[in-house]
Design a protein around this motif. Structure first.
Motif, PDB file in Angstrom:
ATOM      1  N   GLU A 182      10.098 -39.609  10.315  1.00 58.77           N
ATOM      2  CA  GLU A 182      10.027 -39.254  11.725  1.00 58.77           C
ATOM      3  C   GLU A 182      10.155 -37.744  11.912  1.00 58.77           C
ATOM      4  OE1 GLU A 182      11.764 -43.431  11.409  1.00 58.77           O
ATOM      5  OE2 GLU A 182      11.984 -41.515  10.368  1.00 58.77           O
ATOM      6  N   ILE A 183      11.027 -37.136  11.132  1.00 58.68           N
ATOM      7  CA  ILE A 183      11.239 -35.692  11.205  1.00 58.68           C
ATOM      8  C   ILE A 183       9.992 -34.924  10.776  1.00 58.68           C
ATOM      9  CG2 ILE A 183      12.494 -33.786  10.116  1.00 58.68           C
ATOM     10  CD1 ILE A 183      14.935 -35.735  10.047  1.00 58.68           C
ATOM     11  N   LEU A 184       9.406 -35.322   9.659  1.00 63.44           N
ATOM     12  CA  LEU A 184       8.219 -34.638   9.156  1.00 63.44           C
ATOM     13  C   LEU A 184       7.026 -34.809  10.097  1.00 63.44           C
ATOM     14  CD1 LEU A 184       8.670 -35.584   5.409  1.00 63.44           C
ATOM     15  CD2 LEU A 184       8.815 -33.269   6.347  1.00 63.44           C
ATOM     16  N   GLN A 185       6.909 -35.984  10.698  1.00 61.88           N
ATOM     17  CA  GLN A 185       5.828 -36.203  11.655  1.00 61.88           C
ATOM     18  C   GLN A 185       5.978 -35.279  12.857  1.00 61.88           C
ATOM     19  OE1 GLN A 185       5.874 -39.829  14.006  1.00 61.88           O
ATOM     20  NE2 GLN A 185       3.662 -40.031  13.824  1.00 61.88           N
ATOM     21  N   CYS A 186       7.204 -35.142  13.343  1.00 62.68           N
ATOM     22  CA  CYS A 186       7.458 -34.264  14.483  1.00 62.68           C
ATOM     23  C   CYS A 186       7.129 -32.811  14.126  1.00 62.68           C
ATOM     24  CB  CYS A 186       8.916 -34.393  14.914  1.00 62.68           C
ATOM     25  SG  CYS A 186       9.388 -33.349  16.313  1.00 62.68           S
ATOM     26  N   GLY A 187       7.585 -32.367  12.957  1.00 65.16           N
ATOM     27  CA  GLY A 187       7.314 -30.999  12.530  1.00 65.16           C
ATOM     28  C   GLY A 187       5.841 -30.729  12.346  1.00 65.16           C
ATOM     29  N   TYR A 188       5.110 -31.712  11.853  1.00 70.42           N
ATOM     30  CA  TYR A 188       3.673 -31.578  11.637  1.00 70.42           C
ATOM     31  C   TYR A 188       2.933 -31.428  12.968  1.00 70.42           C
ATOM     32  CZ  TYR A 188      -0.966 -32.747   9.696  1.00 70.42           C
ATOM     33  OH  TYR A 188      -2.285 -32.728   9.324  1.00 70.42           O
ATOM     34  N   VAL A 204      -2.594 -22.448  11.376  1.00 69.04           N
ATOM     35  CA  VAL A 204      -1.639 -23.542  11.194  1.00 69.04           C
ATOM     36  C   VAL A 204      -1.434 -23.845   9.713  1.00 69.04           C
ATOM     37  CG1 VAL A 204      -1.252 -26.012  11.602  1.00 69.04           C
ATOM     38  CG2 VAL A 204      -2.141 -24.555  13.440  1.00 69.04           C
ATOM     39  N   GLN A 205      -2.537 -23.922   8.968  1.00 65.79           N
ATOM     40  CA  GLN A 205      -2.434 -24.234   7.545  1.00 65.79           C
ATOM     41  C   GLN A 205      -1.584 -23.189   6.819  1.00 65.79           C
ATOM     42  OE1 GLN A 205      -3.489 -27.025   6.341  1.00 65.79           O
ATOM     43  NE2 GLN A 205      -4.769 -27.720   8.030  1.00 65.79           N
ATOM     44  N   ALA A 206      -1.832 -21.924   7.107  1.00 65.21           N
ATOM     45  CA  ALA A 206      -1.070 -20.854   6.455  1.00 65.21           C
ATOM     46  C   ALA A 206       0.392 -20.891   6.867  1.00 65.21           C
ATOM     47  CB  ALA A 206      -1.680 -19.502   6.804  1.00 65.21           C
ATOM     48  N   ALA A 207       0.659 -21.167   8.138  1.00 64.61           N
ATOM     49  CA  ALA A 207       2.026 -21.165   8.643  1.00 64.61           C
ATOM     50  C   ALA A 207       2.888 -22.220   7.963  1.00 64.61           C
ATOM     51  CB  ALA A 207       2.024 -21.389  10.154  1.00 64.61           C
ATOM     52  N   ARG A 208       2.330 -23.382   7.731  1.00 62.88           N
ATOM     53  CA  ARG A 208       3.124 -24.450   7.101  1.00 62.88           C
ATOM     54  C   ARG A 208       3.493 -24.087   5.660  1.00 62.88           C
ATOM     55  NH1 ARG A 208      -0.972 -28.867   9.491  1.00 62.88           N
ATOM     56  NH2 ARG A 208       0.079 -29.402  11.455  1.00 62.88           N
ATOM     57  N   LEU A 209       2.561 -23.473   4.947  1.00 59.83           N
ATOM     58  CA  LEU A 209       2.878 -23.068   3.574  1.00 59.83           C
ATOM     59  C   LEU A 209       3.889 -21.929   3.561  1.00 59.83           C
ATOM     60  CD1 LEU A 209      -0.590 -23.285   1.779  1.00 59.83           C
ATOM     61  CD2 LEU A 209       1.187 -25.016   2.010  1.00 59.83           C
ATOM     62  N   SER A 269      15.312 -34.372  18.417  1.00 64.81           N
ATOM     63  CA  SER A 269      16.219 -35.410  18.927  1.00 64.81           C
ATOM     64  C   SER A 269      15.437 -36.662  19.292  1.00 64.81           C
ATOM     65  CB  SER A 269      16.984 -34.908  20.158  1.00 64.81           C
ATOM     66  OG  SER A 269      17.839 -33.848  19.846  1.00 64.81           O
ATOM     67  N   LYS A 270      14.323 -36.453  19.986  1.00 65.50           N
ATOM     68  CA  LYS A 270      13.485 -37.580  20.389  1.00 65.50           C
ATOM     69  C   LYS A 270      12.897 -38.284  19.173  1.00 65.50           C
ATOM     70  CE  LYS A 270      12.227 -35.371  24.772  1.00 65.50           C
ATOM     71  NZ  LYS A 270      11.114 -34.757  25.568  1.00 65.50           N
ATOM     72  N   ALA A 271      12.602 -37.513  18.140  1.00 70.39           N
ATOM     73  CA  ALA A 271      11.989 -38.095  16.944  1.00 70.39           C
ATOM     74  C   ALA A 271      12.951 -39.001  16.188  1.00 70.39           C
ATOM     75  CB  ALA A 271      11.473 -36.989  16.032  1.00 70.39           C
ATOM     76  N   ILE A 272      14.221 -38.609  16.131  1.00 70.51           N
ATOM     77  CA  ILE A 272      15.173 -39.371  15.309  1.00 70.51           C
ATOM     78  C   ILE A 272      16.129 -40.224  16.129  1.00 70.51           C
ATOM     79  CG2 ILE A 272      15.040 -37.622  13.511  1.00 70.51           C
ATOM     80  CD1 ILE A 272      17.740 -36.587  14.339  1.00 70.51           C
ATOM     81  N   GLY A 273      16.063 -40.113  17.460  1.00 64.58           N
ATOM     82  CA  GLY A 273      16.916 -40.948  18.294  1.00 64.58           C
ATOM     83  C   GLY A 273      18.371 -40.525  18.309  1.00 64.58           C
ATOM     84  N   VAL A 274      18.639 -39.267  18.018  1.00 69.13           N
ATOM     85  CA  VAL A 274      19.996 -38.728  18.021  1.00 69.13           C
ATOM     86  C   VAL A 274      19.963 -37.398  18.771  1.00 69.13           C
ATOM     87  CG1 VAL A 274      21.892 -37.832  16.609  1.00 69.13           C
ATOM     88  CG2 VAL A 274      20.590 -39.816  15.822  1.00 69.13           C
ATOM     89  N   TRP A 311       7.477 -26.823  10.952  1.00 73.59           N
ATOM     90  CA  TRP A 311       7.539 -27.326   9.582  1.00 73.59           C
ATOM     91  C   TRP A 311       8.816 -26.868   8.879  1.00 73.59           C
ATOM     92  CZ3 TRP A 311       5.423 -31.408   7.830  1.00 73.59           C
ATOM     93  CH2 TRP A 311       5.344 -31.653   6.457  1.00 73.59           C
ATOM     94  N   MET A 312       9.267 -25.649   9.151  1.00 72.33           N
ATOM     95  CA  MET A 312      10.519 -25.175   8.555  1.00 72.33           C
ATOM     96  C   MET A 312      11.689 -26.048   9.001  1.00 72.33           C
ATOM     97  SD  MET A 312      12.487 -21.513   9.109  1.00 72.33           S
ATOM     98  CE  MET A 312      12.680 -21.835  10.884  1.00 72.33           C
ATOM     99  N   TYR A 313      11.779 -26.322  10.295  1.00 74.54           N
ATOM    100  CA  TYR A 313      12.867 -27.165  10.793  1.00 74.54           C
ATOM    101  C   TYR A 313      12.764 -28.582  10.236  1.00 74.54           C
ATOM    102  CZ  TYR A 313      14.227 -23.621  14.244  1.00 74.54           C
ATOM    103  OH  TYR A 313      14.667 -22.470  14.871  1.00 74.54           O
ATOM    104  N   ALA A 314      11.543 -29.069  10.078  1.00 70.56           N
ATOM    105  CA  ALA A 314      11.357 -30.416   9.534  1.00 70.56           C
ATOM    106  C   ALA A 314      11.881 -30.503   8.103  1.00 70.56           C
ATOM    107  CB  ALA A 314       9.881 -30.811   9.588  1.00 70.56           C
ATOM    108  N   LEU A 315      11.616 -29.483   7.300  1.00 75.87           N
ATOM    109  CA  LEU A 315      12.091 -29.491   5.920  1.00 75.87           C
ATOM    110  C   LEU A 315      13.615 -29.422   5.873  1.00 75.87           C
ATOM    111  CD1 LEU A 315       9.473 -27.125   4.227  1.00 75.87           C
ATOM    112  CD2 LEU A 315       9.513 -29.621   4.244  1.00 75.87           C
TER     113      LEU A 315
END
Length: 499
Positions: A174-180, A197-202, A83-88, A158-162
């Motif tokens: 903004e969403i991808l930055q937050c997820g990262y 972390v690297q494995a989790a994102r993939l 919410s903070k990332a996208i302002g909604v 990262w899942m939520y960001a996608l």
């Protein structure tokens, strides 16, 4: 009011077949396509240690405050963070459809993490390995005997960001930055290593494909898009496929990696030291079979990628055998690399062969590449993107497809054209493009044409030798680790075989 909305959503999910249909075997097994945690005698382990040391220095910063809050977060916290990332405002009351997706997908994120932990050797958490205090000491007794690999927070973020990139395309960066950032924060706590972390994102990107193959989740995403549009007044118009570009999005429409990835490592960092070590390791592999594959993999044209993914897919993929799939690949081929251009041009990180004044394993491309940026890898992005798309078309082959895509990216390290960290970043770019593609009506229509094409033709044998040592595949494209234990028809070499 929310209770009624939630009941309605659950009724819709059940009606569309969402609940109860994503079984444990449908969750991708990270052990089938990702390397496990690093051994203690490797440079990757040293990099993990030095990143842990860096994380400790960040605990009194804003990133440390975020890391403490992120720890063991529930879906409501992730909603608040985005919410903070996208302002909604995203919440169970303001956006019940989006909240329901978060609740539903968290369940499978947790299952995916648990499955991965059982697939890899136990990896002691940093604070426990060095008998030091973590950022959250009150939780240490609950996690000291649980493997850290992979990171739950990084996977969820990262899942939520996608998923949100697809739902809220106007806020993709903004969403991808937050997820990262969720991944970065998990290192700061002392509960996770950088390799976790690297494995989790993939793994998150692979799980996102599995969720897309779920009819009910597709319906939930569609409702969430409508909810977001109604709440914000944002009206998304899918671009047409132009004859001039033959791609679903221009580079400018794609997620901008400068805005969501970290900067490439500087020359005195632990990651840079790891990159140099991986370059040397790769150079020593050039005269092996793995090295020859890497040299062959310098090609990133659609015809070649279809060819190399055919074996994992379980059938011949080519312009003549699968023309609709070839057209799909042709239309997305420039996007995997194109999404890396802004970042390459912004940082202009020197490629390994140029910085170290070394020869590559494939000299013909050196003059073309020597003045172009290395970070992130366009090849790794394209290979990972193709594997994700193919996995959506053939979910039974997902793990084999991602394993080949992982190898394809590593080939760029072996040939000396990019650094290891470039490859790791490139795969994330590919997954971001995958999410973005699901806002293209032209892409979705072509996917349906490809499905019809694949369903209308019989199983075709892949191009291979008749050697009895060839891998054996099920008709669904799943590679078997051993001889079949059940009687039936399988694919081996260039023909169907009966066992």
């Amino acid at each position: 009011m929310y209770k009624k909305s939630k009941q309605f959503i659950l009724s819709m999910v059940i009606a569309t077949g969402c609940c109860g249909n994503l079984f444990a075997q449908d969750i991708p097994d990270a052990g089938a396509f990702l390397p496990g945690p690093p051994e203690e005698n490797t440079v990757e382990y040293i990099k993990d240690y030095l990143q842990y040391a860096w994380g400790k220095t960040m605990r009194n910063t804003s990133l440390g405050q975020q890391a403490e809050t992120d720890f063991n977060a529930q879906s409501s916290y992730f909603l608040n963070a985005f919410s903070k990332a996208i302002g909604v405002t995203l919440s169970s009351t303001e956006t019940p459809y989006i909240a329901e997706i978060f609740d539903y997908c968290m369940e499978y994120g947790n299952k995916s993490i648990q499955q991965a932990k059982s697939s890899f050797p136990f990896f002691r958490r940093p604070f426990a390995r060095f008998e030091e205090t973590s950022l959250i000491p009150q939780e240490e007794s609950n996690y000291v005997n649980e493997s850290s690999f992979p990171s739950r927070e990084a996977l969820m973020g990262w899942m939520y960001a996608l998923l949100l990139t697809e739902i809220c395309p106007d806020k993709q960066n903004e969403i991808l930055q937050c997820g990262y950032q969720f991944g970065q924060a998990s290192v700061v706590t002392g509960y996770h290593w950088d390799s976790d972390v690297q494995a989790a994102r993939l793994l998150a990107s692979a799980l996102t494909v599995s969720l897309h193959n779920h009819t009910g989740v597709y319906s939930m995403i569609k409702s969430a898009k409508a909810e977001y549009a109604q709440k914000t007044g944002y009206s998304y118009v899918s671009p047409g496929l132009t004859e001039e570009t033959h791609q679903y999005y221009s580079d400018e429409d794609l997620p901008d990696a400068v805005k969501y990835l970290s900067a490439p490592p500087d020359t005195v960092s632990a990651i840079e030291a790891t990159d140099i070590s991986k370059f040397i390791e790769g150079k020593n592999l050039r005269l092996t079979d793995e090295g020859q594959t890497a040299i062959d993999d310098v090609t990133d044209k659609p015809y070649y990628l279809l060819e190399i993914f055919s074996s994992a897919f379980g059938r011949t993929l080519s312009e003549t055998a699968t023309p609709q799939l070839y057209e799909l690949f042709n239309n997305i081929s420039v996007m995997g690399d194109g999404a890396t251009h802004s970042c390459k041009n912004f940082y202009m990180r020197p490629r390994p062969f140029r910085q170290l004044n070394e020869a590559t394993a494939y000299p013909p491309a050196e003059n073309i590449k020597k003045n172009t940026g290395s970070y992130p890898s366009g090849h790794a992005s394209t290979g990972w993107l193709y594997a994700l798309v193919l996995s959506e078309l053939n979910p039974d082959a997902e793990e084999a497809l991602l394993a080949r895509a992982y190898q394809y990216g590593q080939g760029r390290v072996i040939t000396g054209y990019v650094w290891q960290s470039d490859v790791e970043a490139g795969r994330l770019v590919g997954s971001a493009v995958y999410a973005r593609l699901h806002n293209s009506e032209e892409f979705l229509k072509q996917m349906e044409r490809v499905r019809a094409e694949l369903n209308s033709t019989g199983v075709r044998a892949v191009t291979a030798t008749d050697d009895a040592s060839d891998d054996i595949y099920t008709l669904g494209g799943v590679r078997l680790a051993t001889e079949p234990t059940q009687k039936g028809v399988y694919i081996q070499g260039n023909k169907k075989v009966t066992h």
